[in-house]
Design a protein around this motif. Structure first.
Motif, PDB file in Angstrom:
ATOM      1  N   ALA A  48       0.832  -1.204   0.000  1.00 25.23           N
ATOM      2  CA  ALA A  48       0.000   0.000   0.000  1.00 25.23           C
ATOM      3  C   ALA A  48       0.868   1.256   0.000  1.00 25.23           C
ATOM      4  CB  ALA A  48      -0.920  -0.007   1.207  1.00 25.23           C
ATOM      5  N   LYS A  49       0.327   2.317  -0.589  1.00 31.04           N
ATOM      6  CA  LYS A  49       1.128   3.534  -0.765  1.00 31.04           C
ATOM      7  C   LYS A  49       1.271   4.370   0.504  1.00 31.04           C
ATOM      8  CE  LYS A  49      -2.721   6.247  -2.456  1.00 31.04           C
ATOM      9  NZ  LYS A  49      -3.236   7.126  -3.468  1.00 31.04           N
ATOM     10  N   THR A  52      -3.349   5.608   5.003  1.00 30.06           N
ATOM     11  CA  THR A  52      -4.770   5.560   4.668  1.00 30.06           C
ATOM     12  C   THR A  52      -5.083   4.342   3.817  1.00 30.06           C
ATOM     13  OG1 THR A  52      -4.865   7.971   4.762  1.00 30.06           O
ATOM     14  CG2 THR A  52      -6.674   6.855   3.639  1.00 30.06           C
ATOM     15  N   ALA A  53      -4.259   4.061   2.844  1.00 31.08           N
ATOM     16  CA  ALA A  53      -4.481   2.898   1.980  1.00 31.08           C
ATOM     17  C   ALA A  53      -4.375   1.600   2.782  1.00 31.08           C
ATOM     18  CB  ALA A  53      -3.478   2.897   0.834  1.00 31.08           C
ATOM     19  N   GLU A  56      -7.544   1.158   4.724  1.00 34.84           N
ATOM     20  CA  GLU A  56      -8.638   0.739   3.837  1.00 34.84           C
ATOM     21  C   GLU A  56      -8.550  -0.756   3.540  1.00 34.84           C
ATOM     22  OE1 GLU A  56      -8.466   3.274   0.419  1.00 34.84           O
ATOM     23  OE2 GLU A  56      -9.102   5.045   1.553  1.00 34.84           O
TER      24      GLU A  56
END
Length: 102
Positions: A48-49, A52-53, A56
């Motif tokens: 994930a980047k 937040t990602a 999620e």
């Protein structure tokens, strides 16, 4: 070129976990010998980047599991996925064996 990409990916993972010791603990906790053997959820969290990602991805996995098990979907606070990847976890009670990371 291929080795450079692999090195960049490993460096990204080490940045996310705050170092090799935590990554080693995660692999040992999940009884996996290397990164390629980790479950898809964990690989997705590493890829994930940003925070937040990762949250999620964790929320999606929690929703899917809750639906399959017919449970209420748990709510997590922002940054929980990073805490799973970075923090040292302890057992709830003293009589449980100390295993390290979650």
């Amino acid at each position: 070129m291929k080795n450079q990409k692999a090195a960049e990916k490993l460096n990204k993972i080490l940045n996310v976990t705050h170092g090799a010791p935590q990554l080693d603990l995660i692999c040992r906790m999940l009884l996996k010998a290397n990164l390629q053997d980790l479950p898809k959820l964990w690989r997705d969290l590493f890829d994930a980047k940003d925070t937040t990602a990762r949250d999620e991805i964790l929320n999606r996995a929690l929703r899917e599991t809750a639906f399959q098990e017919r449970l209420e979907v748990p709510h997590i606070i922002p940054g929980t996925a990073d805490k799973l990847l970075q923090a040292y976890w302890h057992m709830v009670s003293a009589d449980e064996p100390e295993t390290g990371s979650a």
